[in-house]
Design a protein around this motif. Structure first.
Motif, PDB file in Angstrom:
ATOM      1  N   ASP A 177      68.417  -7.347 -18.940  1.00 24.81           N
ATOM      2  CA  ASP A 177      67.741  -8.595 -19.280  1.00 24.81           C
ATOM      3  C   ASP A 177      66.486  -8.748 -18.432  1.00 24.81           C
ATOM      4  O   ASP A 177      66.476  -8.419 -17.247  1.00 24.81           O
ATOM      5  N   ARG A 178      65.416  -9.263 -19.082  1.00 23.67           N
ATOM      6  CA  ARG A 178      64.155  -9.497 -18.388  1.00 23.67           C
ATOM      7  C   ARG A 178      63.668 -10.898 -18.706  1.00 23.67           C
ATOM      8  O   ARG A 178      63.584 -11.293 -19.869  1.00 23.67           O
ATOM      9  N   ALA A 179      63.321 -11.667 -17.652  1.00 20.25           N
ATOM     10  CA  ALA A 179      62.697 -12.977 -17.799  1.00 20.25           C
ATOM     11  C   ALA A 179      61.325 -12.918 -17.134  1.00 20.25           C
ATOM     12  O   ALA A 179      61.186 -12.404 -16.020  1.00 20.25           O
ATOM     13  N   VAL A 180      60.288 -13.440 -17.815  1.00 20.31           N
ATOM     14  CA  VAL A 180      58.907 -13.198 -17.414  1.00 20.31           C
ATOM     15  C   VAL A 180      58.090 -14.481 -17.429  1.00 20.31           C
ATOM     16  O   VAL A 180      58.241 -15.314 -18.330  1.00 20.31           O
ATOM     17  N   VAL A 181      57.213 -14.628 -16.453  1.00 18.50           N
ATOM     18  CA  VAL A 181      56.132 -15.617 -16.500  1.00 18.50           C
ATOM     19  C   VAL A 181      54.852 -14.911 -16.065  1.00 18.50           C
ATOM     20  O   VAL A 181      54.880 -13.999 -15.235  1.00 18.50           O
ATOM     21  N   PHE A 182      53.710 -15.310 -16.653  1.00 16.84           N
ATOM     22  CA  PHE A 182      52.448 -14.695 -16.265  1.00 16.84           C
ATOM     23  C   PHE A 182      51.308 -15.687 -16.433  1.00 16.84           C
ATOM     24  O   PHE A 182      51.406 -16.676 -17.168  1.00 16.84           O
ATOM     25  N   GLY A 183      50.222 -15.405 -15.744  1.00 18.77           N
ATOM     26  CA  GLY A 183      48.998 -16.180 -15.886  1.00 18.77           C
ATOM     27  C   GLY A 183      47.801 -15.323 -15.529  1.00 18.77           C
ATOM     28  O   GLY A 183      47.881 -14.484 -14.628  1.00 18.77           O
ATOM     29  N   GLU A 184      46.706 -15.505 -16.256  1.00 16.17           N
ATOM     30  CA  GLU A 184      45.489 -14.774 -15.944  1.00 16.17           C
ATOM     31  C   GLU A 184      44.269 -15.620 -16.294  1.00 16.17           C
ATOM     32  O   GLU A 184      44.321 -16.476 -17.186  1.00 16.17           O
ATOM     33  N   VAL A 185      43.198 -15.365 -15.587  1.00 15.24           N
ATOM     34  CA  VAL A 185      41.950 -16.099 -15.785  1.00 15.24           C
ATOM     35  C   VAL A 185      40.840 -15.106 -16.049  1.00 15.24           C
ATOM     36  O   VAL A 185      40.591 -14.194 -15.251  1.00 15.24           O
ATOM     37  N   GLU A 186      40.186 -15.283 -17.188  1.00 16.08           N
ATOM     38  CA  GLU A 186      38.993 -14.500 -17.517  1.00 16.08           C
ATOM     39  C   GLU A 186      37.783 -15.390 -17.274  1.00 16.08           C
ATOM     40  O   GLU A 186      37.711 -16.505 -17.786  1.00 16.08           O
ATOM     41  N   THR A 187      36.825 -14.910 -16.488  1.00 10.50           N
ATOM     42  CA  THR A 187      35.672 -15.722 -16.113  1.00 10.50           C
ATOM     43  C   THR A 187      34.374 -14.961 -16.378  1.00 10.50           C
ATOM     44  O   THR A 187      34.232 -13.821 -15.940  1.00 10.50           O
ATOM     45  N   ARG A 188      33.460 -15.595 -17.101  1.00 11.40           N
ATOM     46  CA  ARG A 188      32.114 -15.039 -17.266  1.00 11.40           C
ATOM     47  C   ARG A 188      31.206 -15.738 -16.262  1.00 11.40           C
ATOM     48  O   ARG A 188      30.883 -16.916 -16.406  1.00 11.40           O
ATOM     49  N   HIS A 189      30.811 -15.003 -15.225  1.00 10.27           N
ATOM     50  CA  HIS A 189      30.063 -15.587 -14.122  1.00 10.27           C
ATOM     51  C   HIS A 189      28.593 -15.806 -14.479  1.00 10.27           C
ATOM     52  O   HIS A 189      27.987 -16.782 -14.053  1.00 10.27           O
ATOM     53  N   ASP A 190      28.017 -14.871 -15.234  1.00 10.80           N
ATOM     54  CA  ASP A 190      26.645 -15.012 -15.711  1.00 10.80           C
ATOM     55  C   ASP A 190      26.466 -14.030 -16.860  1.00 10.80           C
ATOM     56  O   ASP A 190      27.446 -13.516 -17.409  1.00 10.80           O
ATOM     57  N   ALA A 191      25.235 -13.743 -17.218  1.00 10.69           N
ATOM     58  CA  ALA A 191      24.979 -12.864 -18.354  1.00 10.69           C
ATOM     59  C   ALA A 191      25.394 -11.421 -18.083  1.00 10.69           C
ATOM     60  O   ALA A 191      25.509 -10.628 -19.018  1.00 10.69           O
ATOM     61  N   HIS A 192      25.632 -11.072 -16.809  1.00 20.75           N
ATOM     62  CA  HIS A 192      25.912  -9.678 -16.465  1.00 20.75           C
ATOM     63  C   HIS A 192      27.334  -9.424 -15.983  1.00 20.75           C
ATOM     64  O   HIS A 192      27.826  -8.305 -16.125  1.00 20.75           O
ATOM     65  N   TRP A 193      27.996 -10.423 -15.418  1.00 21.30           N
ATOM     66  CA  TRP A 193      29.290 -10.192 -14.769  1.00 21.30           C
ATOM     67  C   TRP A 193      30.413 -10.958 -15.461  1.00 21.30           C
ATOM     68  O   TRP A 193      30.269 -12.122 -15.811  1.00 21.30           O
ATOM     69  N   LEU A 194      31.541 -10.260 -15.645  1.00 23.38           N
ATOM     70  CA  LEU A 194      32.773 -10.870 -16.159  1.00 23.38           C
ATOM     71  C   LEU A 194      33.927 -10.359 -15.316  1.00 23.38           C
ATOM     72  O   LEU A 194      33.956  -9.187 -14.924  1.00 23.38           O
ATOM     73  N   SER A 195      34.903 -11.223 -15.036  1.00 26.94           N
ATOM     74  CA  SER A 195      36.065 -10.806 -14.250  1.00 26.94           C
ATOM     75  C   SER A 195      37.348 -11.232 -14.950  1.00 26.94           C
ATOM     76  O   SER A 195      37.359 -12.160 -15.771  1.00 26.94           O
ATOM     77  N   LEU A 196      38.431 -10.531 -14.600  1.00 20.86           N
ATOM     78  CA  LEU A 196      39.756 -10.845 -15.127  1.00 20.86           C
ATOM     79  C   LEU A 196      40.750 -10.695 -13.993  1.00 20.86           C
ATOM     80  O   LEU A 196      40.881  -9.615 -13.408  1.00 20.86           O
ATOM     81  N   LEU A 197      41.459 -11.782 -13.651  1.00 18.57           N
ATOM     82  CA  LEU A 197      42.459 -11.789 -12.589  1.00 18.57           C
ATOM     83  C   LEU A 197      43.767 -12.286 -13.161  1.00 18.57           C
ATOM     84  O   LEU A 197      43.795 -13.296 -13.870  1.00 18.57           O
ATOM     85  N   GLY A 198      44.865 -11.570 -12.872  1.00 17.78           N
ATOM     86  CA  GLY A 198      46.146 -11.988 -13.432  1.00 17.78           C
ATOM     87  C   GLY A 198      47.321 -11.619 -12.549  1.00 17.78           C
ATOM     88  O   GLY A 198      47.257 -10.689 -11.733  1.00 17.78           O
ATOM     89  N   ALA A 199      48.424 -12.367 -12.705  1.00 22.24           N
ATOM     90  CA  ALA A 199      49.673 -12.105 -11.999  1.00 22.24           C
ATOM     91  C   ALA A 199      50.831 -12.278 -12.979  1.00 22.24           C
ATOM     92  O   ALA A 199      50.804 -13.161 -13.844  1.00 22.24           O
ATOM     93  N   ARG A 200      51.840 -11.439 -12.817  1.00 21.46           N
ATOM     94  CA  ARG A 200      53.002 -11.457 -13.706  1.00 21.46           C
ATOM     95  C   ARG A 200      54.261 -11.240 -12.866  1.00 21.46           C
ATOM     96  O   ARG A 200      54.328 -10.298 -12.067  1.00 21.46           O
TER      97      ARG A 200
END
Length: 694
Positions: A351-374
């Motif tokens: 059996d597996r029970a899961v929670v997760f969250g992640e944030v995708e952020t466009r900082h400007d016209a050149h940079w994008l980031s993705l941070l997540g935890a599960r």
């Protein structure tokens, strides 16, 4: 022509061909690129795992005719998260003869995506190698005001190398709010021939898949109910000691997708039951040893995507429940296989029970980031077991059963996944991605709870095609992989322009589940062949390599059509910290493709080249294989708007070769004796196909 969707939400960034064009299930940032490895439809395929074979770093470890095991950058099978119509399916077999991708026919696939290595936490967990997502064809709806409409699609194909035939049908009736659909697919083949014209014994198969769909669409979103059944009457496995004598599976899943003022909401629930039998069914490999497995998967997943001022927040919750019973009925009159039923796995649970969250952020016209935890909580357990008997011939299994039953078998794992990605786009002609992730996988039930210590019992647990025998270890730890990856993408010229993609990666795996050697034996009592008896064991390992993909227009549109040169190359190494190479690591390989389009015609000449494999796993006695090159030629003609004809030939020069991931030729050893040799590959095959829609 098929188009390819490359998911750049990860640094490995390889994806699968979009077979149709439904909406993407995961709303991660993507770049749409055409012409990476487009080719006329290969309707003669019967194994869904082969649909991704033109992706760099992707390969298939051969099993039966519809049960290949995908391998991505050296990591395969249970180390990949595979979802079929939102369902997480588990192999209910000690030989993994029914892997997740075997439950859907290529003719039923609407879209297949691969995200490798550094996967976003929203794309899946309990895996260290990546995620494969398969969706059936999306429900068909009429336009508003059209009333009820119908759509029927028919497909048929044949190939010469194994007298294989494939057929599929889908039928739908719908208005703008309600859709009712039915699909069926059938595949059958005899044992295939190798490049020397010799029959590869025990490789025939037959598979039947059916499903029905009801979809309702309104202002609040779309609700889709799917139900289906699969029946595989037989499937030979020439690199295993057993064959599949029946596999019957039933499933139902319910999915909802809605868009609201605050964001998007997706929810799904599913149930699937497999009844699986192994034994012998063909004169090409005879014997008597019934083995029966029952498996049940059930679960749900919910996910919400909320727009932020500069990006998107995704949160979700999942649960997956798997139950397994694996037992081998006694054989009347046998001194070894009786008088009792051998209980291999009794009331196995995972059996597996899961929670997760992640944030995708466009900082400007050149940079994008993705941070997540599960976070995943994984519980495994199994009940008491018993051997065939307690006599002299079963003494090793009897002692092992007593020791197993005396143990506390419940294990609980708390697994944390973390992903960080940054994408830099300096201009319209380049994209660079940097990614770092920690991914975890808990052992499967057979890795922890297979217990037999007799040679015969150990050889019945083997999904590696290597002819060896395996026993589990209750105290196995989870695998934890730290992966660092980089992707550089240079492109220009628009949708039909050029691109070059370069992707190195490095992964260190703590407590990689490998093996320790316990002893040796002679398979089938053939003195010229040797196998090893192995226990699953944790050992630190590392994998690293590089993938390269490209596409370059050679001749633009003109009187004689257009010509494009595309392809890819991949190199991977995998080693244990205490020395030695990992099993089933593909050597240096490349795919070179020359494509031509002229009006209704589209054609392709391809060459797949594979280097000699001499870095092998000596603990498993993995065979060395020679290098080879296979030439393929295929064409497609759009005869009418709704009629497409395809033709082709694979292994045009009828090259005799052995796939480095094919394992060993056990059915040949049993029938012919001699030494144990690599499983021969497919010989030349002429293929014809037709697709009709009305």
């Amino acid at each position: 022509m098929n188009h390819l969707r490359f998911c750049f939400a990860t640094a490995i960034a390889v994806a699968g061909p979009v077979i149709a064009a439904p909406d993407v299930d995961v709303d991660l940032p993507t770049v749409i690129i055409t012409g990476v490895a487009e080719h006329p439809e290969r309707t003669a395929d019967s194994d869904t795992s082969t649909l991704l074979s033109n992706m760099p770093g992707y390969s298939v470890a051969q099993g039966g005719g519809v049960s290949g095991l995908p391998v991505v950058n050296g990591l395969g099978d249970d180390r990949l998260k595979i979802r079929v119509d939102g369902m997480e399916l588990t192999s209910a077999c000690a030989n993994h003869m029914n892997p997740p991708l075997s439950y859907i026919d290529p003719g039923q696939v609407g879209q297949i995506d691969l995200v490798a290595g550094v996967t976003p936490v929203s794309a899946g967990g309990d895996s260290i190698g990546g995620t494969i997502t398969v969706q059936s064809a999306a429900p068909f709806f009429a336009r508003a005001g059209e009333g009820w409409r119908t759509r029927v699609k028919l497909g048929a194909s044949a190939k010469s190398v194994n007298d294989g035939v494939n057929a599929s049908v889908s039928a739908s009736a719908a208005d703008d709010t309600t859709s009712i659909g039915y699909t069926a697919a059938y595949a059958r083949a005899h044992s295939y021939e190798d490049g020397d014209g010799q029959r590869v014994l025990g490789s025939m198969f037959e598979s039947i898949n059916q499903s029905a769909t009801l979809a309702l669409r309104g202002a609040a979103g779309q609700l889709t109910l799917r139900a289906g059944v699969q029946h595989i009457p037989y499937q030979g496995f020439p690199n295993q000691y057993m064959d599949m004598t029946d596999n019957t599976a039933r499933y139902a899943n319910l999915a909802y997708a809605g868009r609201f003022g605050w964001g998007d909401f997706d929810a799904s629930a599913y149930w699937q039951k497999t009844e699986h039998e192994m034994g012998f069914f063909t004169p090409e490999r005879t014997g008597t040893m019934p083995m029966t497995t029952r498996g049940i998967n059930a679960g749900y997943a919910v996910k919400a995507s909320v727009p932020l001022q500069a990006g998107t927040l995704r949160v979700g919750n999942e649960f997956h429940r798997f139950r397994l019973d694996d037992f081998w009925p006694a054989v009347p009159g046998s001194m070894m296989m009786g008088p009792n039923t051998y209980v291999n796995v009794n009331d196995g649970m995972r059996d597996r029970a899961v929670v997760f969250g992640e944030v995708e952020t466009r900082h400007d016209a050149h940079w994008l980031s993705l941070l997540g935890a599960r976070w995943e909580w994984v519980r495994t357990d199994a009940g008491a077991v018993q051997p065939y008997g307690t006599g002299m011939m079963n003494a090793a299994d009897a002692a092992a059963a007593r020791a197993f039953n005396a143990r506390d078998r419940r294990r609980d794992d708390g697994n944390l996944d973390l992903t960080a990605l940054a994408r830099f786009t300096p201009d319209e002609g380049a994209t660079y991605e940097f990614a770092l992730a920690r991914k975890t996988r808990s052992p499967n039930l057979y890795e922890r709870y297979s217990w037999g210590r007799g040679t015969m019992a150990m050889t019945m647990t083997n999904w590696f095609g290597d002819g060896n025998g395996y026993v589990g270890d209750i105290d196995l730890k989870r695998e934890a992989a730290t992966t660092l990856a980089f992707t550089a993408d240079w492109h220009g010229g628009g949708a039909k322009g050029w691109f070059v993609r370069f992707n190195p990666y490095f992964s260190r795996v703590n407590d990689y589940i490998d093996v320790d050697v316990l002893g040796t034996f002679n398979p089938y009592m053939k003195m010229g062949a040797k196998g090893t008896l192995l226990r699953f064991a944790n050992h630190d390992a590392k994998l690293y390599g590089v993938n390269l993909a490209w596409s370059v227009p050679v001749v633009r549109e003109g009187m004689y059509g257009s010509v494009k040169f595309s392809g890819n190359a991949a190199w991977t190494r995998g080693t244990r910290r205490d020395g030695g190479d990992l099993y089933r690591i593909m050597p240096l390989n490349a795919l070179l493709v020359l494509e031509h389009e002229l009006g209704r015609w589209s054609s392709q000449l391809d060459v797949r080249a594979v280097d000699r494999k001499d870095r092998v796993d000596v603990r498993r006695l993995e065979p060395v294989t020679a290098g080879y090159a296979l030439v393929g030629l295929r064409t497609a003609f759009q005869a009418r708007k709704h009629l497409k004809l395809t033709a082709g030939v694979s292994n045009l020069l009828d090259k005799a070769y052995a796939d480095p991931l094919g394992g060993v030729y056990l059915s040949g050893l049993k029938a012919q004796g001699g030494a144990l040799r690599p499983l021969p590959g497919y010989g030349r095959s002429f293929e014809l196909g037709m697709n009709v829609e009305f």
